[in-house]
Design a protein around this motif. Structure first.
Motif, mmCIF file in Angstrom:
data_model
loop_
_atom_site.group_PDB
_atom_site.id
_atom_site.type_symbol
_atom_site.label_atom_id
_atom_site.label_comp_id
_atom_site.label_asym_id
_atom_site.label_seq_id
_atom_site.Cartn_x
_atom_site.Cartn_y
_atom_site.Cartn_z
ATOM 1 N N MET A 1 0.855 -1.167 0.000
ATOM 2 C CA MET A 1 0.000 0.000 0.000
ATOM 3 C C MET A 1 0.905 1.235 0.000
ATOM 4 S SD MET A 1 -2.886 1.162 2.826
ATOM 5 C CE MET A 1 -3.570 -0.450 2.871
ATOM 6 N N ASP A 2 0.627 2.149 -0.903
ATOM 7 C CA ASP A 2 1.449 3.355 -0.974
ATOM 8 C C ASP A 2 1.001 4.381 0.071
ATOM 9 O OD1 ASP A 2 -0.818 4.646 -1.993
ATOM 10 O OD2 ASP A 2 -0.164 4.492 -4.061
ATOM 11 N N ALA A 3 1.791 5.427 0.218
ATOM 12 C CA ALA A 3 1.531 6.446 1.237
ATOM 13 C C ALA A 3 0.207 7.178 0.986
ATOM 14 C CB ALA A 3 2.683 7.428 1.298
ATOM 15 N N PHE A 4 -0.109 7.441 -0.284
ATOM 16 C CA PHE A 4 -1.364 8.117 -0.605
ATOM 17 C C PHE A 4 -2.556 7.301 -0.131
ATOM 18 C CE2 PHE A 4 -5.007 8.593 -3.468
ATOM 19 C CZ PHE A 4 -5.280 9.944 -3.293
ATOM 20 N N THR A 5 -2.567 6.025 -0.475
ATOM 21 C CA THR A 5 -3.674 5.139 -0.098
ATOM 22 C C THR A 5 -3.779 5.016 1.415
ATOM 23 O OG1 THR A 5 -3.446 3.907 -2.162
ATOM 24 C CG2 THR A 5 -4.612 2.809 -0.359
ATOM 25 N N ALA A 6 -2.656 4.807 2.074
ATOM 26 C CA ALA A 6 -2.656 4.672 3.530
ATOM 27 C C ALA A 6 -3.169 5.945 4.190
ATOM 28 C CB ALA A 6 -1.258 4.342 4.031
ATOM 29 N N GLY A 7 -2.716 7.086 3.711
ATOM 30 C CA GLY A 7 -3.163 8.362 4.275
ATOM 31 C C GLY A 7 -4.638 8.603 4.056
ATOM 32 N N LEU A 8 -5.109 8.273 2.868
ATOM 33 C CA LEU A 8 -6.526 8.454 2.551
ATOM 34 C C LEU A 8 -7.394 7.562 3.431
ATOM 35 C CD1 LEU A 8 -8.630 9.803 0.760
ATOM 36 C CD2 LEU A 8 -8.205 8.040 -0.952
ATOM 37 N N LEU A 9 -7.004 6.303 3.567
ATOM 38 C CA LEU A 9 -7.775 5.391 4.419
ATOM 39 C C LEU A 9 -7.750 5.832 5.879
ATOM 40 C CD1 LEU A 9 -6.798 1.972 2.815
ATOM 41 C CD2 LEU A 9 -8.975 3.214 2.577
ATOM 42 N N GLN A 10 -6.623 6.379 6.317
ATOM 43 C CA GLN A 10 -6.524 6.879 7.692
ATOM 44 C C GLN A 10 -7.446 8.083 7.890
ATOM 45 O OE1 GLN A 10 -2.666 8.440 8.835
ATOM 46 N NE2 GLN A 10 -2.981 7.716 10.930
ATOM 47 N N ARG A 11 -7.498 8.974 6.903
ATOM 48 C CA ARG A 11 -8.383 10.136 7.000
ATOM 49 C C ARG A 11 -9.849 9.712 7.016
ATOM 50 N NH1 ARG A 11 -6.976 14.315 2.540
ATOM 51 N NH2 ARG A 11 -8.700 15.401 3.559
ATOM 52 N N ILE A 12 -10.195 8.702 6.231
ATOM 53 C CA ILE A 12 -11.564 8.202 6.221
ATOM 54 C C ILE A 12 -11.919 7.610 7.582
ATOM 55 C CG2 ILE A 12 -13.071 6.404 5.265
ATOM 56 C CD1 ILE A 12 -11.694 6.975 2.532
ATOM 57 N N GLU A 13 -11.012 6.826 8.130
ATOM 58 C CA GLU A 13 -11.247 6.229 9.447
ATOM 59 C C GLU A 13 -11.433 7.316 10.513
ATOM 60 O OE1 GLU A 13 -8.740 3.554 12.582
ATOM 61 O OE2 GLU A 13 -8.659 2.935 10.476
ATOM 62 N N ALA A 14 -10.623 8.339 10.467
ATOM 63 C CA ALA A 14 -10.730 9.432 11.440
ATOM 64 C C ALA A 14 -12.059 10.170 11.287
ATOM 65 C CB ALA A 14 -9.562 10.398 11.282
ATOM 66 N N ALA A 15 -12.461 10.425 10.048
ATOM 67 C CA ALA A 15 -13.728 11.122 9.806
ATOM 68 C C ALA A 15 -14.906 10.279 10.277
ATOM 69 C CB ALA A 15 -13.871 11.472 8.325
ATOM 70 N N GLU A 16 -14.847 8.969 10.071
ATOM 71 C CA GLU A 16 -15.917 8.081 10.544
ATOM 72 C C GLU A 16 -15.988 8.097 12.068
ATOM 73 O OE1 GLU A 16 -14.760 4.455 8.639
ATOM 74 O OE2 GLU A 16 -16.007 4.854 6.879
ATOM 75 N N SER A 17 -14.834 8.096 12.718
ATOM 76 C CA SER A 17 -14.789 8.154 14.174
ATOM 77 C C SER A 17 -15.352 9.488 14.681
ATOM 78 C CB SER A 17 -13.346 7.971 14.658
ATOM 79 O OG SER A 17 -13.263 8.114 16.049
ATOM 80 N N ASP A 18 -14.951 10.576 14.032
ATOM 81 C CA ASP A 18 -15.457 11.895 14.418
ATOM 82 C C ASP A 18 -16.964 11.995 14.197
ATOM 83 O OD1 ASP A 18 -12.866 12.592 15.072
ATOM 84 O OD2 ASP A 18 -12.528 13.781 13.252
#
Length: 55
Positions: A1-18
């Motif tokens: 998994m590249d940095a872009f994909t990992a970062g995007l998935l992390q941002r999605i997870e954070a937004a879902e948590s928020d």
């Protein structure tokens, strides 16, 4: 998994948590903000072929 994909998935997870927290707190404005953020992130993911689990 590249940095872009990992970062995007992390941002999605954070937004879902928020979003979950905003709903629990009854903060309707923040719910709307988080839903818009998730929509934008999911659109970006789709444009780049990143699969996101359904929530």
């Amino acid at each position: 998994m590249d940095a872009f994909t990992a970062g995007l998935l992390q941002r999605i997870e954070a937004a879902e948590s928020d979003l979950t927290k905003a709903r629990a707190d009854g903060d309707d404005f923040l719910v709307d903000v988080e839903l818009a953020e998730l929509e934008d992130l999911r659109r970006l993911a789709a444009e780049h072929g990143v699969e996101v689990g359904a929530v």
